[in-house]
Each structure stands twice: as C-alpha cells, then as structure tokens.
Scaffold this active site. Structure first.
Site, PDB file in Angstrom:
ATOM      1  N   HIS A 163      -4.815  11.004 -25.722  1.00 14.28           N
ATOM      2  CA  HIS A 163      -5.430   9.989 -24.800  1.00 14.28           C
ATOM      3  C   HIS A 163      -4.609   9.125 -24.368  1.00 14.28           C
ATOM      4  O   HIS A 163      -4.285   8.220 -25.226  1.00 14.28           O
ATOM      5  CB  HIS A 163      -7.072   9.738 -25.050  1.00 14.28           C
ATOM      6  CG  HIS A 163      -7.415   8.955 -23.540  1.00 14.28           C
ATOM      7  ND1 HIS A 163      -7.924   9.598 -22.549  1.00 14.28           N
ATOM      8  CD2 HIS A 163      -7.390   7.722 -23.207  1.00 14.28           C
ATOM      9  CE1 HIS A 163      -8.188   8.689 -21.696  1.00 14.28           C
ATOM     10  NE2 HIS A 163      -7.973   7.517 -21.946  1.00 14.28           N
ATOM     11  N   CYS A 164      -4.088   8.860 -23.427  1.00 15.21           N
ATOM     12  CA  CYS A 164      -2.894   7.833 -22.924  1.00 15.21           C
ATOM     13  C   CYS A 164      -3.691   6.382 -22.568  1.00 15.21           C
ATOM     14  O   CYS A 164      -4.120   6.625 -21.224  1.00 15.21           O
ATOM     15  CB  CYS A 164      -1.816   8.297 -22.114  1.00 15.21           C
ATOM     16  SG  CYS A 164      -0.356   6.956 -22.096  1.00 15.21           S
TER      17      CYS A 164
END
Length: 391
Positions: A189-190
């Site tokens: 997850h960025c």
C-alpha cells in the site's frame, strides 16, 4: 569559506537523514549507524514524542496524537498526495522563477521552457493514473478467475478464505487493512498514491518511478547547463585569470568559481542538489521494483518468503538440537568411554551447523520476458481472463 563548510555539512546531513529514513532497513546497512538512525527516525523519535506528550498533557494529549496517527496511517487519506503535488509544483515554480530568465542561453535553447512543462505534466499524469486506477480488487464477480490465474504454491500460499471479505482468497492476494479490500498480486500500500499497488496498476507505478527519475536527472543537468552558460556568457574564467591573476587550472579556479556560484546562483545550486539526491533515491527504488518484476515476485511475497525461511531454520535447528540431546543422553547411559580431548572437542562440528534450510521456490517465475509481459499486460486485462469471467 565558513559558509561553504556550513552548506557542505548541511547537504551531507540531509543526505544521511534521507538515506537512513528510506533505505536504513536494507540488509546492506544491518548493524550500522544508518540502521540505528533509521529506527530512531521511524520509531524511536515518535515513541519519545508520545512519552513527552503524555508527561506534559496526560492521556488526553496522547489520545489526540493517536487519533491523528489513525487518520494518517490506518485509513485512506490524501495527505501525502497533496504533499507530492506541493513538492513537484513548488520545485517547478522555483525553477521557473529562478532559471527561466536564462533560457535560451549559451547551452540551452528556448524549447526547454516547454519540454520541462511537458515532462512535469506527464509525471503528474502518471501519478494520477497510479493513484486512481483499480489495483486489482478481488470480489465475488472475479474471484474464480483470479483463483485459476494464480495457483497455490502450498508454501506461502494455501487455500483459505478472507476473514473480512468472506470470499476465497486467491494466491498472491492480500487484504489491505487500510483500503479494506482484497487486492490481486498485492505488492504494497503506497501512502504517496493513497492506493494499493497490485496486479492492474504495477505498470503505472513503475512508469511513475522511472519517469520521475528521468525528470530529476533532466532537471539536474538542465540547471547545470544554465550555470555553465552563465559562466561562459559572463566570461568569469577570463576575468579570474586575466584581471585577478589566478592560475588557469582546475585546482586554482574551482574554489573561486564555486564561491561566485554560491553567491550569485545559490537557489539553482540548492535545486540541483535536491534533484540529484532525489534521483539517487528513485534509482534505488526503481532497481528494487524492477528486480521484483523480473523475478515475478512482490514486496509482500518477499516478506512472506523471509518469514517462511526463518520458520524453517528455527524448526530445523530445533530438530537438530533435539537429536543432539538424544544422542548425548544415550551416550551417558552407555558404558563409559574415554573422554575426547579438549582440542578434538573444540574443532568438532556442532549438529546445528549441518542444518539445511529449503530455499525459495518461486513457481510464478516463468522467465524475464513472460514476467515483464505480465506486468505490462496484466492477466485480468487479457481476453482469456475476460472470456472466463463472461462464462
């Protein structure tokens, strides 16, 4: 000259902090001050801050900080997206206001006024594509197709159900606790994108990293050519050698040229240093993610493999230790033997040294070309996948 040393120390300290913060957990830095500085920047400083808040403001202050942490880290929010836009917009603004007056110049033509804007625009477009594209959400409608697309390896992936979505969990997928959805071929997850990086948008993420690396390199070189053009146009070398009698050599001229540049074009130099540092960091990220793509693995799977190998090593060591203990007990119960010499006992191999750990077997790695095609043309966008879904 004191100013030069202050600027140099400031630049080195900034570079050390950035490298420690972003790369301090890499194996190459294990056991070094960079790893300890990384821990302090990512965990230690925050822990000390929470203790300070708790001491000064009590539990209410601590709960307020934790609520902010929950908003920023445990749920989708656009904070880092806004920060990215502010960084790229502010950097381009400073470049325009400080350097565009020298374009066209001795080494740069006027076309760079427009190519620079186009380069920034493409970077923002890739950012938007990565941020708002579907990373490969697994739902009731497509779960059967993903189950057939990615078979279980029965090592780090086994058949089971997602406890949150209540659907079968395909191999290589993961339920993101921040986005609250299952993502196929989950990488990570960025926070910068406020989105997961998965099966469908890994290509956009890689293009984003590569383009911004090239953008930073382009900006660094362009600013360097602006400064070189100003040296040429103002005939600085000629003035230093003819009017000030300085020897015409790099060693003699360099300190004076640097002093003149810092006094007249400090903004451009700071921008160059900033872009150069960011380009180096982006190069590291590109190399890491490119290697993952060529091996057809993900960041999430890298951690899973490491956990599996560590578990196997501990299990093998426990078995070896149990076997050694059993052999020792049986030896004590048998007839007394002549004790081995201390020298021989010292050089005798420990049973734990013979522990073998089964290596990583990535069944999804099908060769560089196939792996790269899977990134550029995700399985869920291919006709075969869509035909299965329609049936």
């Amino acid at each position: 000259m004191a100013e030069h040393w202050v600027l140099a120390c400031h630049g080195l300290a900034t570079l050390l902090a950035l490298v420690s913060f972003l790369c301090g957990q890499w194996p190459i830095f294990q056991g070094t001050p960079i790893e300890r500085l990384h821990y302090f920047l990512t965990f230690g400083a925050y822990e000390y801050f929470l203790r300070f808040i708790g001491t000064v403001f009590g539990s209410k202050g601590t709960n307020f900080i934790l609520s902010i942490e929950h908003f920023c880290c445990d749920r989708p929010n656009p904070t880092l997206q806004v920060l990215y836009l502010a960084i790229i917009g502010g950097t381009y603004y400073f470049i325009v206001t400080s350097s565009f007056t020298y374009i066209p110049g001795y080494y740069l033509s006027e076309i760079h006024r427009y190519t620079s804007f186009l380069a920034v625009a493409v970077g923002v477009l890739l950012f938007l594509l990565t941020s708002f594209s579907d990373p490969g959400t697994v739902n009731v409608d497509n779960v059967s197709e993903y189950l057939s697309a990615y078979p279980y390896d029965n090592i780090i992936y086994a058949e089971k159900e997602c406890s949150t979505c209540k659907i079968p969990k395909p191999a290589r997928s993961k339920h993101c606790s921040i986005c609250d959805r299952c993502v196929a071929r989950f990488d990570h997850h960025c926070g910068w994108m406020n989105n997961c990086i998965g099966e469908r948008n890994t290509r956009y993420f890689l293009a984003f990293l590569l383009w911004h690396f090239l953008l930073c390199v382009y900006g660094t070189i362009a600013l360097g050519l602006v400064l070189a053009g100003r040296l040429k146009e103002l005939r600085v070398i000629y003035i230093l050698t003819v009017y000030y009698g300085i020897e015409n050599s790099f060693r003699s001229l360099a300190p004076h040229v640097v002093q003149w540049l810092l006094g007249s074009y400090n903004t451009q130099i700071l921008l160059m240093v900033f872009l150069a540092i960011v380009s180096l960091l982006l190069a590291g990220f590109i190399g890491y993610h490119a290697n993952l793509c060529l091996m057809n693995t993900t960041t999430n799977e890298t951690f899973k493999w490491q956990e599996y190998i560590n578990w196997q090593r501990k299990l093998s060591e426990a078995r070896a230790s149990a076997a050694a203990l059993k052999a020792s007990i049986s030896g004590m119960s048998s007839e007394a033997k002549r004790p081995a010499s201390k020298c021989k006992a010292f050089f005798q191999r420990s049973p734990l040294e013979d522990v073998e750990v089964v290596g990583k077997r990535n069944m999804y790695d099908k060769g560089y070309f196939h792996n790269l095609c899977e990134i550029i043309f995700p399985l869920s966008t291919r006709r075969s996948f869509l035909q299965k879904k329609s049936k």
